[in-house]
Design a protein around this motif. Structure first.
Motif, PDB file in Angstrom:
ATOM      1  N   VAL A  53       0.816  -1.220   0.000  1.00 49.06           N
ATOM      2  CA  VAL A  53       0.000   0.000   0.000  1.00 49.06           C
ATOM      3  C   VAL A  53       0.849   1.269   0.000  1.00 49.06           C
ATOM      4  O   VAL A  53       0.310   2.370  -0.017  1.00 49.06           O
ATOM      5  CB  VAL A  53      -0.975   0.036   1.202  1.00 49.06           C
ATOM      6  CG1 VAL A  53      -2.013  -1.074   1.079  1.00 49.06           C
ATOM      7  CG2 VAL A  53      -0.233  -0.060   2.528  1.00 49.06           C
ATOM      8  N   THR A  54       2.165   1.112   0.007  1.00 48.01           N
ATOM      9  CA  THR A  54       3.039   2.291  -0.019  1.00 48.01           C
ATOM     10  C   THR A  54       3.972   2.235  -1.224  1.00 48.01           C
ATOM     11  O   THR A  54       3.727   2.888  -2.235  1.00 48.01           O
ATOM     12  CB  THR A  54       3.849   2.397   1.288  1.00 48.01           C
ATOM     13  OG1 THR A  54       4.556   1.168   1.532  1.00 48.01           O
ATOM     14  CG2 THR A  54       2.953   2.703   2.454  1.00 48.01           C
ATOM     15  N   LYS A  74       1.721  10.985 -11.586  1.00 42.48           N
ATOM     16  CA  LYS A  74       3.167  10.973 -11.363  1.00 42.48           C
ATOM     17  C   LYS A  74       3.521  10.250 -10.070  1.00 42.48           C
ATOM     18  O   LYS A  74       4.483   9.481 -10.008  1.00 42.48           O
ATOM     19  CB  LYS A  74       3.723  12.397 -11.334  1.00 42.48           C
ATOM     20  CG  LYS A  74       5.253  12.452 -11.296  1.00 42.48           C
ATOM     21  CD  LYS A  74       5.761  13.861 -11.481  1.00 42.48           C
ATOM     22  CE  LYS A  74       7.287  13.910 -11.516  1.00 42.48           C
ATOM     23  NZ  LYS A  74       7.847  13.146 -12.642  1.00 42.48           N
ATOM     24  N   VAL A  75       2.716  10.479  -9.016  1.00 39.72           N
ATOM     25  CA  VAL A  75       2.953   9.778  -7.750  1.00 39.72           C
ATOM     26  C   VAL A  75       2.752   8.280  -7.924  1.00 39.72           C
ATOM     27  O   VAL A  75       3.556   7.465  -7.452  1.00 39.72           O
ATOM     28  CB  VAL A  75       2.019  10.316  -6.653  1.00 39.72           C
ATOM     29  CG1 VAL A  75       2.069   9.425  -5.407  1.00 39.72           C
ATOM     30  CG2 VAL A  75       2.387  11.738  -6.301  1.00 39.72           C
ATOM     31  N   ARG A  76       1.681   7.904  -8.632  1.00 44.20           N
ATOM     32  CA  ARG A  76       1.330   6.497  -8.748  1.00 44.20           C
ATOM     33  C   ARG A  76       2.267   5.732  -9.684  1.00 44.20           C
ATOM     34  O   ARG A  76       2.650   4.597  -9.404  1.00 44.20           O
ATOM     35  CB  ARG A  76      -0.118   6.371  -9.238  1.00 44.20           C
ATOM     36  CG  ARG A  76      -0.659   4.968  -9.312  1.00 44.20           C
ATOM     37  CD  ARG A  76      -0.736   4.294  -7.954  1.00 44.20           C
ATOM     38  NE  ARG A  76      -1.571   5.019  -7.030  1.00 44.20           N
ATOM     39  CZ  ARG A  76      -2.876   4.821  -6.902  1.00 44.20           C
ATOM     40  NH1 ARG A  76      -3.490   3.934  -7.644  1.00 44.20           N
ATOM     41  NH2 ARG A  76      -3.562   5.496  -6.005  1.00 44.20           N
ATOM     42  N   GLY A 115       3.760   3.998  -5.173  1.00 49.15           N
ATOM     43  CA  GLY A 115       4.615   5.148  -5.440  1.00 49.15           C
ATOM     44  C   GLY A 115       4.861   6.015  -4.227  1.00 49.15           C
ATOM     45  O   GLY A 115       5.300   7.156  -4.353  1.00 49.15           O
ATOM     46  N   LEU A 116       4.595   5.482  -3.023  1.00 42.76           N
ATOM     47  CA  LEU A 116       4.766   6.239  -1.787  1.00 42.76           C
ATOM     48  C   LEU A 116       6.018   5.768  -1.044  1.00 42.76           C
ATOM     49  O   LEU A 116       6.364   4.591  -1.081  1.00 42.76           O
ATOM     50  CB  LEU A 116       3.537   6.075  -0.885  1.00 42.76           C
ATOM     51  CG  LEU A 116       2.183   6.432  -1.512  1.00 42.76           C
ATOM     52  CD1 LEU A 116       1.044   6.077  -0.561  1.00 42.76           C
ATOM     53  CD2 LEU A 116       2.130   7.907  -1.884  1.00 42.76           C
ATOM     54  N   ASP A 117       6.666   6.683  -0.356  1.00 36.61           N
ATOM     55  CA  ASP A 117       7.867   6.373   0.420  1.00 36.61           C
ATOM     56  C   ASP A 117       7.449   5.978   1.829  1.00 36.61           C
ATOM     57  O   ASP A 117       7.130   6.829   2.658  1.00 36.61           O
ATOM     58  CB  ASP A 117       8.800   7.584   0.456  1.00 36.61           C
ATOM     59  CG  ASP A 117      10.026   7.356   1.332  1.00 36.61           C
ATOM     60  OD1 ASP A 117      10.306   6.186   1.671  1.00 36.61           O
ATOM     61  OD2 ASP A 117      10.699   8.344   1.666  1.00 36.61           O
TER      62      ASP A 117
END
Length: 693
Positions: free
Chosen positions: A437-438, A580-582, A442-444
């Motif tokens: 889920v991170t 862009k994040v995803r 695309g999440l740090d």
């Protein structure tokens, strides 16, 4: 004359091992908690046990909130109803063909998803609508009626209906359902448009079938629970927690049973969101480890991340469910996960669970296979005499015997190394839920605070954080009851979706405004039936968008101001940034499509007050230390470790690891190198050290 309104809001969450209860007294602000082993054959019995453990009278309740695993378990265990499927002529096999995805291309033993309805019970209906909803071929009603009589003769319990393009025009589906209900009055009948008004016929048929498959069992259970509440004098409102974390009336849940698939985990994320709001913390990972599974979700900018669909049952064999739900990833690792030595001396942990019957070896209820809970007991992290406040005495000798015979000896290890190996494997597996889920979104993960709860979560929080590179962990108030506690922060919620297929650059704002308004009015009407004041209504808009030429879309939250100002560029920029994040890339100069419009209508409810603790000094009072005992840590081995009682810790107290913090339904492990600080709300905030212990 003023009518007295009972003060209690009661919430109950049924998990694989324990059933948890949290209650909020609206008159005094007091919180009450209860816990009992889940009684899977008689779920209502387990619910009553939690009420009895807190000495609560149902007659004092004005609101009952409920989350249960019955729907998801029925689906995964394939114990649902004898179900038939009616589908547009020529499309009988789309449910089995699916998307023809093969995620593991070189696996010779790969298995496709197994439909919930066998082919012999899938029947074609003579009718056809065009993509715009107009009629191409009228519905053959006599043939449908004849088929319905045939299904009745076969003892069919549930029927799902999927007719092509019913999301544009539900008339044919509505008529087929009406005929089925006339001819098979006792059957559970589900039409796809009632659950999903989006395109993609495979996902819609899968959702409708899943709802029909679990419907008879779930609706019967909810009816049984209603009868039980009535027999105990409860006269308040009964709401079910949806997979979005929102509430809806039990009458709606009996029809849309599939909407409660992830009700418990979603409520936990809502609770984590409430903690974030109290602390002014925008981003967090919500991590829940219970007795059977571990789940993770994300709060970003103060809002839980949701999705319009999910794969239930693991990616390679999963069936898609196309309804709004919390974006949660789940792995089959919990406190009751069984450790086994398999061929080739491979140690495997889960996904099989000891559950509540017989439970881990430590419970002394007949379990013989070592579990994660047993490993924690052997390493000193749980106390045989103080588990659940001493209510359940643990069998340490039995754990040592079974660990030695079933795991340690086959691997040529001592029991300590075997127990440590079980925890290392479990931690690695649970870290995959957080990464899903991170990192995969695309999440740090390292930049987020991990809010950890569930009875077993705080035991492993520090180790999981180290595995992923997370530096901050928060253990909230009452983590062992947290999913039930989170329900007390839920609002009434209705979600609506309409597929539109318009280019953003060409679309008429009047057209999409009218579509949004129609859905919003429908939501307001639904809330009005629940007695929610219009002043308590919150509207949220979103849209599924993609670049022209793309196949799949992403869901973009859109502030109402964008529509008031008819600001296409702001909508496009919001989409570009999310893309862009995803996916790590965006194309600001490329045109975009609007695929579907989404509306969430919330009826806000009164929330429990913030829990707080008295202020203290940096050094905890010595009376907070219950004992000092040997505990095993990978870095340094066995160490004399202080055991703190959480109820005696004060705001400002600082504890340096190694240490244990015990409370009634959970134990927090503070590893060597970690530093724990108690905040003003009573949360345990842990700065994770660099020592990989």
């Amino acid at each position: 004359m003023t009518t007295h309104r009972p003060p209690l809001r009661i919430a109950v969450d049924i998990g694989g091992t324990f059933t948890d209860m949290a209650a909020f007294d609206e008159s005094s602000g007091k919180l009450l908690f209860g816990k009992a082993l889940s009684t899977h054959g008689e779920l209502v019995k387990g619910i009553q046990a939690t009420i009895d453990s807190a000495d609560i009278d149902w007659r004092d309740g004005n609101l009952f909130l409920h989350g249960s695993t019955i729907a998801i378990n029925t689906l995964l265990e394939r114990t649902g109803a004898n179900t038939a499927l009616l589908i547009t002529e020529g499309f009988r096999d789309i449910y089995e063909i699916g998307r023809v995805n093969r995620p593991d291309a070189y696996n010779l033993f790969f298995n496709k998803h197994q439909p919930l309805v066998r082919r012999s019970l899938r029947f074609e209906v003579a009718e056809r609508l065009r993509a715009d909803g107009s009629t191409h071929k009228p519905l053959d009603e006599p043939a449908v009626r004849e088929l319905a009589r045939e299904l009745k003769g076969q003892g069919i319990e549930a029927v799902a209906v999927l007719l092509l393009h019913s999301y544009r025009n539900p008339a044919h589906e509505q008529r087929v359902k009406q005929i089925l209900q006339e001819e098979i009055p006792g059957a559970f009948v589900c039409a796809s448009h009632e659950l999903s008004q989006e395109y993609r016929e495979f996902e819609r048929v899968s959702t409708a079938v899943a709802n029909a498959y679990v419907g008879p069992r779930v609706s019967a259970y909810l009816g049984q629970l209603e009868d039980h509440l009535g027999s105990r004098g409860f006269e308040g409102d009964f709401y079910i927690v949806q997979s979005t974390g929102g509430l809806f009336p039990v009458e709606h849940a009996k029809v849309g049973c599939v909407r409660m698939l992830e009700s418990g985990p979603a409520a936990g994320v809502i609770g984590a969101q409430a903690i974030c709001a109290q602390l002014g913390m925008g981003d967090a990972i919500a991590f829940d480890m219970g007795g059977t599974t571990a789940k993770a979700g994300v709060i970003s900018a103060g809002r839980p991340l949701t999705t319009g669909s999910a794969l239930i049952g693991g990616y390679e064999r999963a069936l898609p469910i196309q309804i709004p739900m919390m974006d949660i990833h789940e792995v089959g690792t919990g406190g009751g996960s069984i450790a086994r030595v398999e061929i080739g001396s491979a140690l495997r942990v889960g996904p099989q669970s000891a559950g509540s019957i017989p439970g881990p070896v430590a419970y002394g209820r007949g379990g013989t296979e070592p579990t994660v809970t047993d490993a924690n007991l052997l390493l000193g992290r749980l106390d045989a005499e103080h588990f659940l406040g001493g209510e359940l005495k643990l069998d340490l000798d039995g754990c040592q015997r079974q660990m030695r015979e079933r795991v340690a000896k086959p691997l040529g290890l001592d029991t300590t190394a075997a127990a440590d190996g079980i925890l290392r494997i479990a931690v690695t597996q649970m870290s995959h839920a957080v990464k899903a889920v991170t990192t995969e979104r695309g999440l740090d993960a390292g930049s987020y605070t991990m809010v950890v709860y569930g009875g077993a979560g705080p035991l492993h929080a520090s180790a999981i954080a180290r595995e992923i590179g997370i530096r901050k962990v928060l253990i909230p108030y009452a983590p062992g009851y947290f999913s039930a506690y989170g329900m007390l922060f839920s609002d009434l919620r209705y979600d609506y979706v309409r597929s539109v297929f318009r280019k953003l650059g060409d679309v008429s704002f009047d057209e999409i405004e009218a579509a949004y308004r129609t859905m919003e009015d429908e939501g307001r009407a639904a809330l009005a039936q629940s007695g929610i004041d219009a002043a308590g209504v919150v509207i949220e808009r979103a849209a599924d968008m993609r670049y022209v030429g793309q196949e799949h879309a992403v869901t973009v939250d859109l502030p109402l101001a964008y529509f008031a100002g008819k600001d296409r560029s702001a909508i496009k920029q919001q989409f570009d940034e999310l893309h862009k994040v995803r996916y790590g890339t965006s194309a600001p100069k490329e045109p975009a499509d609007l695929v579907s419009l989404r509306v969430t209508v919330l009826g806000t409810m009164k929330k429990p007050p913030r829990h707080s603790v008295d202020a203290g000094t940096a050094t905890p009072d010595q009376r907070a230390v219950r004992a000092v005992k040997p505990v095993y840590f990978r870095a340094g081995g066995w160490a004399d470790t202080p055991v703190y009682l959480r109820e005696r810790l004060l705001a400002g107290n600082v504890i340096t690891g190694p240490a244990l913090v015990e409370e009634h339904a959970s134990t927090t492990v503070v590893q060597p190198g970690d530093e724990l600080r108690v905040d003003e709300l009573g949360n345990l905030q842990i700065a994770i050290g660099s020592d990989r212990s």
